[in-house]
Motif scaffolding. Sequence first.
Motif, PDB file in Angstrom:
ATOM      1  N   THR A 211      83.234  65.566 -45.272  1.00  0.00           N
ATOM      2  CA  THR A 211      83.482  64.955 -44.009  1.00  0.00           C
ATOM      3  C   THR A 211      82.837  63.709 -43.916  1.00  0.00           C
ATOM      4  OG1 THR A 211      83.927  67.114 -43.170  1.00  0.00           O
ATOM      5  CG2 THR A 211      83.341  65.538 -41.565  1.00  0.00           C
ATOM      6  N   VAL A 230      89.904  65.839 -36.686  1.00  0.00           N
ATOM      7  CA  VAL A 230      89.044  66.528 -37.391  1.00  0.00           C
ATOM      8  C   VAL A 230      89.794  67.881 -37.677  1.00  0.00           C
ATOM      9  CG1 VAL A 230      86.946  67.510 -38.016  1.00  0.00           C
ATOM     10  CG2 VAL A 230      87.359  65.251 -36.862  1.00  0.00           C
ATOM     11  N   TYR A 233      87.230  71.370 -37.507  1.00  0.00           N
ATOM     12  CA  TYR A 233      86.089  71.159 -36.715  1.00  0.00           C
ATOM     13  C   TYR A 233      85.544  72.533 -36.276  1.00  0.00           C
ATOM     14  CZ  TYR A 233      83.102  69.589 -32.915  1.00  0.00           C
ATOM     15  OH  TYR A 233      82.021  69.010 -32.179  1.00  0.00           O
ATOM     16  N   CYS A 238      81.424  71.162 -41.343  1.00  0.00           N
ATOM     17  CA  CYS A 238      82.231  70.184 -41.090  1.00  0.00           C
ATOM     18  C   CYS A 238      81.699  69.642 -39.775  1.00  0.00           C
ATOM     19  CB  CYS A 238      83.737  70.503 -41.092  1.00  0.00           C
ATOM     20  SG  CYS A 238      84.785  69.337 -40.290  1.00  0.00           S
ATOM     21  N   ARG A 239      81.730  70.833 -38.668  1.00  0.00           N
ATOM     22  CA  ARG A 239      81.308  70.254 -37.379  1.00  0.00           C
ATOM     23  C   ARG A 239      79.936  69.316 -37.434  1.00  0.00           C
ATOM     24  NH1 ARG A 239      82.115  74.757 -35.564  1.00  0.00           N
ATOM     25  NH2 ARG A 239      80.211  75.759 -35.434  1.00  0.00           N
ATOM     26  N   ILE A 242      80.075  65.788 -38.260  1.00  0.00           N
ATOM     27  CA  ILE A 242      80.753  65.215 -37.293  1.00  0.00           C
ATOM     28  C   ILE A 242      79.773  64.788 -36.328  1.00  0.00           C
ATOM     29  CG2 ILE A 242      82.290  65.378 -35.261  1.00  0.00           C
ATOM     30  CD1 ILE A 242      83.655  64.450 -38.132  1.00  0.00           C
ATOM     31  N   THR A 243      78.979  66.012 -35.827  1.00  0.00           N
ATOM     32  CA  THR A 243      77.709  65.838 -34.823  1.00  0.00           C
ATOM     33  C   THR A 243      76.840  64.820 -35.574  1.00  0.00           C
ATOM     34  OG1 THR A 243      78.082  68.105 -34.227  1.00  0.00           O
ATOM     35  CG2 THR A 243      75.954  67.359 -33.471  1.00  0.00           C
ATOM     36  N   ILE A 255      85.470  64.367 -27.420  1.00  0.00           N
ATOM     37  CA  ILE A 255      86.060  65.065 -28.116  1.00  0.00           C
ATOM     38  C   ILE A 255      87.074  66.120 -27.583  1.00  0.00           C
ATOM     39  CG2 ILE A 255      85.647  66.870 -30.033  1.00  0.00           C
ATOM     40  CD1 ILE A 255      83.021  65.973 -30.574  1.00  0.00           C
ATOM     41  N   ASP A 257      89.997  69.272 -27.803  1.00  0.00           N
ATOM     42  CA  ASP A 257      90.347  70.399 -28.573  1.00  0.00           C
ATOM     43  C   ASP A 257      91.928  70.320 -28.730  1.00  0.00           C
ATOM     44  OD1 ASP A 257      90.078  73.145 -29.995  1.00  0.00           O
ATOM     45  OD2 ASP A 257      91.493  73.487 -28.142  1.00  0.00           O
TER      46      ASP A 257
END
Length: 271
Positions: A211, A230, A233, A238-239, A242-243, A255, A257
């Motif tokens: 990622t 993404v 997520y 992975c999350r 991104i964070t 972001i 959903d």
Amino acid sequence: MKIATDLYLELMIKCLINEIYGDAEYLPIITNKSIGKLINNCFNSMGLQLIKGRGFDLKKRQYGLDWPPYAHTMIGRKRLENVRYCVEQILENKIEGDFIETGVWRGGSTIFMRAILKAYDIHDRSVWVADSFEGLPPPNEKEYPVDKGDIHHTFDELKVTLEVVKNNFDKYDLLDDQVKFLKGWFKDTLPSAPIEKLSLVRLDGDMYESTMDTMNNLYSKLSVGGFLIVDDYCIENCRKAITDYRASNNIKDEIIDIDGTGVFWQKSADV
């Protein structure tokens, strides 16, 4: 024309997720036990294979909650509809750039991107298909301790060859010079990829390393007004990637959903 486009793209979704039949699906029986291997070998020597049936679960398929044995994507209807939404917004608002997915499995999401371009008679954009085509890499625990213990690299189901993916494009008559393949680990292919500008970046790399490699190499090429999707997520590694990337680059875009698994946002400013 709009009716024909809608019918074509809806049929593409139904075919790509194998929703069109909704019949029972069959999986090979794989066992590590000695007696099971012996039985399998006996059947294989006769050109036979042991299989087990499972019912078709429409809800799981719509939300991408199973690993389908036949479908060309596992992301489900909701996330494919999100791809269509993003692409159509890009075309309507004339956001410059190509499309890319990093981590493509059997190619279904990128096949759908190409189908949308075909439906709208777009000839000046390419779809980039980036994958190792050998599954996921073993975790690099020294550089990316967040990935420690990750087992995605052990799943043979995720190892789909370049030839298979190309053949899947060809089944839909969508394998042409607007489809570009990037074969190799993201850390090796993305830094030197001959991509000038992107309007859609779709991440499906599962791991922190995969990622972050994508974000570090491609987000700067994403046009303002373009979309970042993404797929994974819901996966902690992975999350966190991104964070961390958003925090270090002061990205504040909302972001959104998609289906409880994937998310997306629209880029509002360069970083």
